[in-house]
Design a protein around this motif. Structure first.
Motif, PDB file in Angstrom:
ATOM      1  N   ILE A  44       0.859  -1.190   0.000  1.00 30.48           N
ATOM      2  CA  ILE A  44       0.000   0.000   0.000  1.00 30.48           C
ATOM      3  C   ILE A  44       0.894   1.239   0.000  1.00 30.48           C
ATOM      4  O   ILE A  44       2.037   1.191   0.471  1.00 30.48           O
ATOM      5  N   PRO A  45       0.371   2.354  -0.512  1.00 29.84           N
ATOM      6  CA  PRO A  45       1.114   3.609  -0.473  1.00 29.84           C
ATOM      7  C   PRO A  45       0.865   4.342   0.845  1.00 29.84           C
ATOM      8  O   PRO A  45       0.171   3.829   1.731  1.00 29.84           O
ATOM      9  N   LYS A  46       1.397   5.532   0.954  1.00 34.97           N
ATOM     10  CA  LYS A  46       1.029   6.418   2.058  1.00 34.97           C
ATOM     11  C   LYS A  46      -0.411   6.865   1.820  1.00 34.97           C
ATOM     12  O   LYS A  46      -0.766   7.331   0.734  1.00 34.97           O
ATOM     13  N   VAL A  47      -1.243   6.716   2.817  1.00 28.99           N
ATOM     14  CA  VAL A  47      -2.658   7.097   2.706  1.00 28.99           C
ATOM     15  C   VAL A  47      -2.896   8.289   3.622  1.00 28.99           C
ATOM     16  O   VAL A  47      -2.556   8.239   4.813  1.00 28.99           O
ATOM     17  N   ILE A  48      -3.459   9.353   3.077  1.00 26.18           N
ATOM     18  CA  ILE A  48      -3.728  10.547   3.873  1.00 26.18           C
ATOM     19  C   ILE A  48      -5.208  10.916   3.791  1.00 26.18           C
ATOM     20  O   ILE A  48      -5.917  10.516   2.864  1.00 26.18           O
ATOM     21  N   TYR A  49      -5.665  11.690   4.781  1.00 21.46           N
ATOM     22  CA  TYR A  49      -7.014  12.251   4.761  1.00 21.46           C
ATOM     23  C   TYR A  49      -7.024  13.486   3.856  1.00 21.46           C
ATOM     24  O   TYR A  49      -5.954  14.033   3.529  1.00 21.46           O
ATOM     25  N   PRO A  50      -8.203  13.982   3.475  1.00 15.03           N
ATOM     26  CA  PRO A  50      -8.264  15.179   2.621  1.00 15.03           C
ATOM     27  C   PRO A  50      -7.563  16.394   3.215  1.00 15.03           C
ATOM     28  O   PRO A  50      -7.112  17.272   2.470  1.00 15.03           O
ATOM     29  N   ASP A  51      -7.434  16.468   4.547  1.00 17.29           N
ATOM     30  CA  ASP A  51      -6.751  17.605   5.162  1.00 17.29           C
ATOM     31  C   ASP A  51      -5.228  17.430   5.185  1.00 17.29           C
ATOM     32  O   ASP A  51      -4.504  18.286   5.703  1.00 17.29           O
ATOM     33  N   GLY A  52      -4.748  16.315   4.638  1.00 14.94           N
ATOM     34  CA  GLY A  52      -3.309  16.083   4.560  1.00 14.94           C
ATOM     35  C   GLY A  52      -2.723  15.291   5.708  1.00 14.94           C
ATOM     36  O   GLY A  52      -1.545  14.916   5.667  1.00 14.94           O
ATOM     37  N   THR A  79       1.515   8.398  -2.751  1.00 11.02           N
ATOM     38  CA  THR A  79       0.522   8.927  -1.808  1.00 11.02           C
ATOM     39  C   THR A  79      -0.857   8.997  -2.455  1.00 11.02           C
ATOM     40  O   THR A  79      -0.992   9.431  -3.601  1.00 11.02           O
ATOM     41  N   VAL A  80      -1.881   8.562  -1.704  1.00  9.23           N
ATOM     42  CA  VAL A  80      -3.270   8.702  -2.159  1.00  9.23           C
ATOM     43  C   VAL A  80      -4.095   9.341  -1.046  1.00  9.23           C
ATOM     44  O   VAL A  80      -3.724   9.283   0.135  1.00  9.23           O
ATOM     45  N   VAL A  81      -5.203   9.937  -1.436  1.00  9.17           N
ATOM     46  CA  VAL A  81      -6.120  10.581  -0.486  1.00  9.17           C
ATOM     47  C   VAL A  81      -7.337   9.683  -0.307  1.00  9.17           C
ATOM     48  O   VAL A  81      -7.948   9.250  -1.289  1.00  9.17           O
ATOM     49  N   HIS A  82      -7.672   9.401   0.953  1.00  8.91           N
ATOM     50  CA  HIS A  82      -8.810   8.534   1.262  1.00  8.91           C
ATOM     51  C   HIS A  82      -9.813   9.294   2.114  1.00  8.91           C
ATOM     52  O   HIS A  82      -9.509   9.714   3.234  1.00  8.91           O
ATOM     53  N   GLU A  83     -11.020   9.462   1.605  1.00  5.89           N
ATOM     54  CA  GLU A  83     -12.089  10.116   2.369  1.00  5.89           C
ATOM     55  C   GLU A  83     -12.809   9.051   3.196  1.00  5.89           C
ATOM     56  O   GLU A  83     -13.945   8.681   2.906  1.00  5.89           O
ATOM     57  N   SER A  84     -12.121   8.570   4.217  1.00  6.59           N
ATOM     58  CA  SER A  84     -12.609   7.441   5.016  1.00  6.59           C
ATOM     59  C   SER A  84     -13.983   7.730   5.609  1.00  6.59           C
ATOM     60  O   SER A  84     -14.209   8.781   6.215  1.00  6.59           O
ATOM     61  N   GLN A  85     -14.900   6.771   5.446  1.00  3.61           N
ATOM     62  CA  GLN A  85     -16.279   6.950   5.904  1.00  3.61           C
ATOM     63  C   GLN A  85     -16.485   6.516   7.355  1.00  3.61           C
ATOM     64  O   GLN A  85     -17.345   7.036   8.043  1.00  3.61           O
ATOM     65  N   ARG A  86     -15.731   5.503   7.807  1.00  8.60           N
ATOM     66  CA  ARG A  86     -15.872   4.959   9.171  1.00  8.60           C
ATOM     67  C   ARG A  86     -17.347   4.736   9.525  1.00  8.60           C
ATOM     68  O   ARG A  86     -17.839   5.141  10.575  1.00  8.60           O
ATOM     69  N   ARG A  87     -18.068   4.042   8.629  1.00  7.83           N
ATOM     70  CA  ARG A  87     -19.524   3.932   8.776  1.00  7.83           C
ATOM     71  C   ARG A  87     -19.926   3.051   9.944  1.00  7.83           C
ATOM     72  O   ARG A  87     -21.044   3.187  10.464  1.00  7.83           O
ATOM     73  N   SER A  88     -19.050   2.148  10.395  1.00  5.84           N
ATOM     74  CA  SER A  88     -19.420   1.312  11.541  1.00  5.84           C
ATOM     75  C   SER A  88     -19.481   2.125  12.829  1.00  5.84           C
ATOM     76  O   SER A  88     -19.982   1.638  13.847  1.00  5.84           O
TER      77      SER A  88
END
Length: 269
Positions: free
Chosen positions: A112-120, A217-226
């Motif tokens: 996997i690459p470095k994963v960041i949130y939209p705020d960096g 690096t990719v940006v992940h807008e994680s939902q954390r729906r659980s």
């Protein structure tokens, strides 16, 4: 082909995946983007035409892993790597090209690459294999288990350097065809959640390199729906029970071995 990207949808709109789809089709090393319509609900896919895009429609939604397995079965032997991608991912041009070069150089089985949130800020996509207590406290006692969670999520790791971790986030994984030949894809007993932990440790068990790549690096807008929806919480709990029934609750020697291997070689901040 170099890379087949696998994107599993369930009742998504085109607007939900527009950034993800644009990122994928514009990447040089991605030869094909397979969109899996889990449950056959996305009627708008009939009008989506692009030379790189292939649609796979599944009449029944059997879960996240099952959707990706449909791509593995059809294309896993026709490419070097399959990219497992969530529909809430985006990235700048060249990031998958960099990840692909890294994997080829190191003959990685899973990366996997470095994963960041939209705020960096950094999203900790690398973890040790969980114990039942760690998962329970992480979900229901977060305020009382901050130190435990930091250890579990490897907060003390230097994410500017590559390292081995036995559990990688399934939001954006590059898996080799060699690994798929050996492990056979996702375990479809998990409808949602824990399938990435299970997949990661099976690639580890096959003695193929499982690594974090810091140069992509990719940006992940994680939902954390659980954490917000009782239905998804039940999915998570059900998958956790299946996972520990499979690998062991209190006694899991492979978990101890792989975690010790990770922690002993982990580059520190």
């Amino acid at each position: 082909m170099k890379i087949i990207a696998s994107l599993v949808l369930y009742r998504h709109l085109l607007s939900d995946i527009d950034k993800t789809l644009t990122s994928l089709v514009n990447e040089n090393c991605i030869d094909k983007v397979c969109i899996v319509d889990n449950g056959n609900h996305c009627e708008w896919l009939k009008e989506l035409i692009h030379p790189k895009i292939e649609i796979i429609r599944l009449a029944i939604n059997r879960g996240f892993g099952s959707g990706h397995n449909a791509v593995f079965e059809q294309y896993g032997q026709r490419c070097e790597y399959v990219l497992i991608c969530n529909p809430d991912i985006s990235f700048l041009s060249g990031q998958v090209d960099e990840l692909y070069s890294y994997c080829r150089e190191r003959q990685s089985g899973l990366t996997i690459p470095k994963v960041i949130y939209p705020d960096g800020s950094l999203q900790h996509g690398c973890k040790i294999l969980p114990t039942p207590w760690q998962l329970f406290m992480r979900r229901f006692g977060a305020s009382l288990s901050q130190n435990m969670n930091r250890d579990y999520e490897l907060h003390h790791a230097d994410y500017n350097r590559p390292f081995f971790a036995p559990s990688l986030s399934g939001c954006f994984m590059l898996i080799s065809s060699d690994a798929l030949n050996i492990i056979g894809g996702f375990d479809e007993r998990y409808f949602l959640y824990m399938e990435d932990v299970d997949l990661s440790r099976r690639v580890c068990s096959a003695n193929l390199p499982v690594e974090y790549c810091p140069s992509s690096t990719v940006v992940h807008e994680s939902q954390r729906r659980s954490y917000r929806d009782i239905k998804f919480l039940l999915y998570h709990l059900t998958s956790a029970v299946k996972y520990f029934n499979k690998w062991g609750w209190l006694i899991d020697k492979e978990r101890e071995t792989l975690n010790a291997r990770c922690l002993s070689a982990l580059p520190k901040k």
